[in-house]
Design a protein around this motif. Structure first.
Motif, mmCIF file in Angstrom:
data_model
loop_
_atom_site.group_PDB
_atom_site.id
_atom_site.type_symbol
_atom_site.label_atom_id
_atom_site.label_comp_id
_atom_site.label_asym_id
_atom_site.label_seq_id
_atom_site.Cartn_x
_atom_site.Cartn_y
_atom_site.Cartn_z
ATOM 1 N N LEU A 79 1.022 -1.050 -0.062
ATOM 2 C CA LEU A 79 0.079 0.057 -0.075
ATOM 3 C C LEU A 79 1.044 1.222 0.032
ATOM 4 O O LEU A 79 0.475 1.949 -0.629
ATOM 5 C CB LEU A 79 -0.842 0.075 1.168
ATOM 6 N N VAL A 80 1.995 1.293 0.680
ATOM 7 C CA VAL A 80 2.988 2.454 1.004
ATOM 8 C C VAL A 80 3.423 2.445 -0.387
ATOM 9 O O VAL A 80 3.745 3.761 -1.061
ATOM 10 C CB VAL A 80 3.643 2.100 1.925
ATOM 11 N N GLN A 81 3.949 1.381 -1.104
ATOM 12 C CA GLN A 81 4.644 1.536 -2.450
ATOM 13 C C GLN A 81 3.822 1.878 -3.526
ATOM 14 O O GLN A 81 4.299 2.889 -4.114
ATOM 15 C CB GLN A 81 5.027 -0.001 -2.741
ATOM 16 N N PRO A 134 -1.564 2.129 -9.447
ATOM 17 C CA PRO A 134 -2.670 1.285 -9.070
ATOM 18 C C PRO A 134 -2.692 -0.152 -9.345
ATOM 19 O O PRO A 134 -3.521 -0.837 -8.610
ATOM 20 C CB PRO A 134 -3.873 1.995 -9.890
ATOM 21 N N ALA A 135 -2.014 -0.546 -10.239
ATOM 22 C CA ALA A 135 -1.784 -2.177 -10.699
ATOM 23 C C ALA A 135 -1.374 -2.749 -9.455
ATOM 24 O O ALA A 135 -1.831 -4.008 -9.419
ATOM 25 C CB ALA A 135 -0.943 -2.059 -11.890
ATOM 26 N N ILE A 136 -0.413 -2.360 -8.344
ATOM 27 C CA ILE A 136 0.217 -2.866 -7.409
ATOM 28 C C ILE A 136 -1.074 -3.191 -6.430
ATOM 29 O O ILE A 136 -1.413 -4.210 -5.833
ATOM 30 C CB ILE A 136 1.098 -2.277 -6.785
ATOM 31 N N LEU A 137 -2.039 -2.151 -6.192
ATOM 32 C CA LEU A 137 -3.423 -2.407 -5.213
ATOM 33 C C LEU A 137 -4.158 -3.374 -6.028
ATOM 34 O O LEU A 137 -4.527 -4.269 -5.135
ATOM 35 C CB LEU A 137 -3.880 -1.046 -5.157
ATOM 36 N N TYR A 138 -4.342 -3.243 -7.290
ATOM 37 C CA TYR A 138 -5.342 -4.283 -7.732
ATOM 38 C C TYR A 138 -4.845 -5.844 -7.747
ATOM 39 O O TYR A 138 -5.532 -6.654 -7.520
ATOM 40 C CB TYR A 138 -5.602 -3.928 -9.515
#
Length: 236
Positions: free
Chosen positions: A185-187, A194-198
């Motif tokens: 989340l921090v990254q 947003p791809a990391i979050l998804y």
């Protein structure tokens, strides 16, 4: 800042900052001082005890293999690298093999033997992954070992006594899983990715067999809040 992606056990990639030229230089100077002190100590002690016998040169061998042995035994870290909180890693994110450490060690003759280390300094400064010649041949680089997520960035939020957990299934996650979610989340916030979050949200939903209409970031924050609340109640 340049990074290297390292896959976790959960098949989610974390980005690690590549060590700067200054950090690598400082680590090398510390190691040089350690090796120099050892050599001077051996020469002085041997000359005092045994005179100028050439057999004393045998005790200088550990200094020759210092970098190779330290990196192999201590997960890519010499004493200088440990002090600077950096370490050697493969470009694919895995721990280097002995063969890779050996290549880095052999090419020290090129990196540091030519022009008193100028070759290594120029290569590290000029390459995208901050690699000296030995790194390029061995497919390695040097990364920072300090976690990018600081205590104030852990996204921990205390919950009220009447808090109602939306996803009680989160207790099946481990503390390590939760810390990974916090880090991602921090990254994502720092890199606007947003791809990391998804990707993370979908992975958590799969593990917990959940469905949610929340946006990925809101879902992950809900997971953290539920976990914090439920696990704190268990400890009480």
């Amino acid at each position: 800042m340049n990074t290297v992606s390292i896959p976790t056990a959960q098949h989610i990639a974390l980005d690690y900052d590549i060590a700067s030229v200054g950090e690598r230089l400082a680590g090398s100077l510390i190691d040089f001082a350690i090796k120099g002190a050892y050599i001077i100590m051996v020469i002085l002690l041997w000359s005092i005890l045994f005179g100028n016998s050439v057999w004393g040169l045998l005790f200088l061998i550990p200094a020759l293999f210092y970098d190779l042995c330290m990196e192999q035994l201590f997960n890519g870290q010499s004493l200088g690298k440990r002090i600077m909180k950096i370490r050697v890693i493969s470009l694919d994110g895995t721990q280097p093999t002995f063969g890779q450490y050996l290549l880095r060690w052999i090419f020290r003759l090129v990196d540091f033997g030519l022009m008193n280390g100028v070759v290594a300094l120029v290569c590290v400064a000029a390459t995208d992954k901050r690699q000296r010649v030995g790194d390029m041949v061995a497919h390695t680089t040097v990364i920072k070992t300090e976690p990018r997520t600081l205590l104030q960035h852990t996204l921990y939020m205390p919950t009220a006594d009447d808090y109602q957990a939306l996803y009680p299934e989160v207790t099946r996650l481990s503390d390590r899983d939760i810390q990974l979610i916090k880090s991602l989340l921090v990254q994502a916030s720092k890199t606007d990715n947003p791809a990391i979050l998804y990707q993370t949200a979908e992975k958590v939903k799969t593990i917990l067999q959940l469905r949610s209409s929340l946006e990925p970031e809101a879902f992950l924050q809900q997971v953290l809040s539920d976990y914090n609340h439920l696990t704190s109640r268990e400890q009480d």
